[in-house]
Design a protein around this motif. Structure first.
Motif, PDB file in Angstrom:
ATOM      1  N   ARG A  52     -15.609 -10.798 -10.839  1.00  0.00           N
ATOM      2  CA  ARG A  52     -15.269 -10.768 -12.475  1.00  0.00           C
ATOM      3  C   ARG A  52     -16.175 -11.485 -13.298  1.00  0.00           C
ATOM      4  O   ARG A  52     -16.566 -11.005 -14.306  1.00  0.00           O
ATOM      5  N   TYR A  53     -16.645 -12.770 -12.828  1.00  0.00           N
ATOM      6  CA  TYR A  53     -17.513 -13.340 -13.924  1.00  0.00           C
ATOM      7  C   TYR A  53     -19.290 -13.327 -13.461  1.00  0.00           C
ATOM      8  O   TYR A  53     -19.837 -13.653 -14.500  1.00  0.00           O
ATOM      9  N   LEU A  54     -19.546 -13.165 -12.245  1.00  0.00           N
ATOM     10  CA  LEU A  54     -20.965 -12.924 -12.008  1.00  0.00           C
ATOM     11  C   LEU A  54     -21.270 -11.596 -11.838  1.00  0.00           C
ATOM     12  O   LEU A  54     -22.532 -11.352 -11.298  1.00  0.00           O
ATOM     13  N   ARG A  55     -20.503 -10.678 -11.692  1.00  0.00           N
ATOM     14  CA  ARG A  55     -20.756  -9.270 -11.886  1.00  0.00           C
ATOM     15  C   ARG A  55     -21.393  -8.696 -10.510  1.00  0.00           C
ATOM     16  O   ARG A  55     -22.081  -8.044 -10.397  1.00  0.00           O
ATOM     17  N   VAL A  56     -20.903  -9.612  -9.169  1.00  0.00           N
ATOM     18  CA  VAL A  56     -21.469  -9.190  -8.071  1.00  0.00           C
ATOM     19  C   VAL A  56     -20.682  -7.722  -7.499  1.00  0.00           C
ATOM     20  O   VAL A  56     -19.118  -7.690  -7.802  1.00  0.00           O
ATOM     21  N   PRO A  57     -21.227  -6.801  -7.217  1.00  0.00           N
ATOM     22  CA  PRO A  57     -20.571  -5.631  -6.626  1.00  0.00           C
ATOM     23  C   PRO A  57     -19.369  -6.056  -5.579  1.00  0.00           C
ATOM     24  O   PRO A  57     -19.508  -7.043  -4.740  1.00  0.00           O
ATOM     25  N   ASP A  58     -18.336  -5.100  -5.787  1.00  0.00           N
ATOM     26  CA  ASP A  58     -17.023  -5.178  -5.037  1.00  0.00           C
ATOM     27  C   ASP A  58     -17.168  -5.346  -3.560  1.00  0.00           C
ATOM     28  O   ASP A  58     -16.780  -6.182  -2.947  1.00  0.00           O
ATOM     29  N   ARG A  59     -18.100  -4.285  -2.982  1.00  0.00           N
ATOM     30  CA  ARG A  59     -18.350  -4.500  -1.629  1.00  0.00           C
ATOM     31  C   ARG A  59     -18.978  -5.660  -1.147  1.00  0.00           C
ATOM     32  O   ARG A  59     -19.002  -5.936   0.204  1.00  0.00           O
ATOM     33  N   TRP A  60     -19.801  -6.377  -1.962  1.00  0.00           N
ATOM     34  CA  TRP A  60     -20.485  -7.685  -1.477  1.00  0.00           C
ATOM     35  C   TRP A  60     -19.651  -9.001  -1.914  1.00  0.00           C
ATOM     36  O   TRP A  60     -20.098 -10.083  -1.453  1.00  0.00           O
ATOM     37  N   GLY A  61     -18.821  -8.715  -2.720  1.00  0.00           N
ATOM     38  CA  GLY A  61     -17.791 -10.003  -2.948  1.00  0.00           C
ATOM     39  C   GLY A  61     -17.498 -10.897  -1.958  1.00  0.00           C
ATOM     40  O   GLY A  61     -17.828 -12.178  -2.278  1.00  0.00           O
ATOM     41  N   LEU A  62     -16.949 -10.233  -1.102  1.00  0.00           N
ATOM     42  CA  LEU A  62     -16.340 -11.349   0.034  1.00  0.00           C
ATOM     43  C   LEU A  62     -17.344 -11.948   0.892  1.00  0.00           C
ATOM     44  O   LEU A  62     -17.327 -13.063   1.289  1.00  0.00           O
ATOM     45  N   THR A  63     -18.535 -10.923   1.127  1.00  0.00           N
ATOM     46  CA  THR A  63     -19.700 -11.594   1.984  1.00  0.00           C
ATOM     47  C   THR A  63     -20.258 -12.706   1.088  1.00  0.00           C
ATOM     48  O   THR A  63     -20.390 -13.915   1.926  1.00  0.00           O
ATOM     49  N   VAL A  64     -20.486 -12.517   0.005  1.00  0.00           N
ATOM     50  CA  VAL A  64     -21.147 -13.559  -0.871  1.00  0.00           C
ATOM     51  C   VAL A  64     -20.498 -14.663  -0.975  1.00  0.00           C
ATOM     52  O   VAL A  64     -21.021 -15.832  -0.911  1.00  0.00           O
ATOM     53  N   ALA A  65     -18.817 -14.563  -1.166  1.00  0.00           N
ATOM     54  CA  ALA A  65     -18.068 -15.728  -1.329  1.00  0.00           C
ATOM     55  C   ALA A  65     -18.101 -16.487   0.057  1.00  0.00           C
ATOM     56  O   ALA A  65     -18.227 -17.890  -0.255  1.00  0.00           O
ATOM     57  N   GLY A  66     -17.928 -15.850   1.135  1.00  0.00           N
ATOM     58  CA  GLY A  66     -17.913 -16.422   2.485  1.00  0.00           C
ATOM     59  C   GLY A  66     -19.364 -17.330   2.510  1.00  0.00           C
ATOM     60  O   GLY A  66     -19.427 -18.428   3.064  1.00  0.00           O
TER      61      GLY A  66
END
Length: 349
Positions: A52-66
């Motif tokens: 939502r805030y950093l415009r990370v693609p949906d498919r990479w959001g969980l990986t980047v968060a982890g």
């Protein structure tokens, strides 16, 4: 024919009783599974924030968060790990003396001396078994923590897989009802976890600063204890403040009074400033129900019940309002976590 019907009912009753017994025996495993669900919810909340805030693609959001959470944890451990470990060791070393000092002020004598006498009088084999038991409990706690984190990663990777599997355990005509109940429970847990993690961080930082200004030894370690224990509503702030208060008595009476005052002020700031900021629309779980849920959980399931008692009470609260009050009794009631087009609803501890 009647005999066959009676036997069938008896077998059903025995089957239900055996199923309840199996659930009771597996209560620790089920609580760890619930902990893994909480980990998955935290990961998804972080992923959604990145999208939502950093415009990370949906498919990479969980990986980047982890990866960000892992890197942050490793970075904090590298920067402050030695200092935090030393301060925790200092707290552990000072606590027996602090307890003795407090007990003597109450006229109870030396608690540590009595414990030493009990240990010296114990048989060698019994003492060795107790030490082994403590070591085993520590290793078991570490193993459980790793299990919860790893299982949480798997659940976060594909939550719908596990939700669909759970829904299919119920009759087909109940699938929509069960799925909507699970979605509402998950939304409420997510909102509560987000606000609770923010509150825990604020409490830890405020406690560190207050204890440093008062002049207590190991303010970082004591502040971290206060922040972590704040996860448990009602009882957690008391348990988290207790080491700081006891150690303050070893410094001076004035330090103890300032520490107690600091703890009270921090809890007032959390309840009247922090929680209203992180929770725009608040739906409160009845405090008495939440408190008894924590106590019952700790009595029935020990430490895991104490830790997860309140979030389990939240889920129970949602399910009772939705499945029993609204759908069984037909009463109109607002169910926390339902997407009704209004602003998000929060659960306050």
């Amino acid at each position: 024919m009647r005999d066959a019907e009676f036997i069938r009912k008896v077998l059903i009753a025995l089957g239900l009783l055996a199923f309840a017994l199996v659930l009771w025996k597996l209560s620790d495993v089920l609580l760890l599974a619930f902990g893994a669900v909480l980990v998955a919810i935290i990961l998804h909340a972080a992923a959604d924030a990145l999208v939502r805030y950093l415009r990370v693609p949906d498919r990479w959001g969980l990986t980047v968060a982890g990866l960000l959470i892992f890197v942050a944890f490793i970075g904090l451990a590298a920067l402050f790990g030695t200092q935090v470990r030393a301060q925790f060791s200092n707290v552990v070393e000072r606590l027996p003396f602090a307890v003795d000092n407090f007990a003597k002020n109450l006229g109870l004598g030396s608690v540590s001396d009595e414990i030493s006498e009990m240990v010296s009088d114990a048989p060698t084999g019994g003492l060795a078994s107790r030490i082994a038991g403590i070591g085993g409990a520590i290793l078991n706690g570490i193993a459980n923590f790793l299990l919860v984190v790893i299982a949480g990663l798997y659940i976060a990777a594909d939550p719908r897989l596990y939700t669909r599997g759970l829904v299919k355990l119920f009759p087909k005509h109940q699938h929509e009802r069960v799925e909507s109940s699970l979605d509402a429970s998950g939304q409420v847990l997510r909102l509560w976890l987000t606000s609770q993690l923010i509150a825990m961080t604020c409490v830890a930082l405020l406690s560190m600063g207050a204890y440093w200004l008062i002049g207590l030894p190991s303010p970082i370690g004591l502040g971290l204890i206060a922040g972590v224990m704040d996860f448990i509503p009602f009882l957690g702030p008391i348990l988290g403040a207790l080491p700081a208060v006891l150690i303050a008595f070893t410094v001076s009476g004035e330090a103890a009074l300032w520490t107690i005052l600091a703890v009270l002020v921090i809890q007032q700031i959390e309840g009247n400033v922090i929680q209203p900021i992180v929770a725009q629309s608040v739906i409160s779980v009845p405090p008495a129900m939440a408190l008894f849920a924590i106590l019952v959980g700790s009595i029935l399931f020990g430490t895991l019940g104490l830790i997860f008692g309140f979030p389990l009470a939240i889920v129970t609260y949602v399910l009772v309002k939705k499945l029993y009050v609204r759908e069984t009794l037909g009463e109109e009631t607002e169910v926390p976590g339902e997407d009704n087009g209004d602003s998000p609803q929060k659960v306050q501890s």
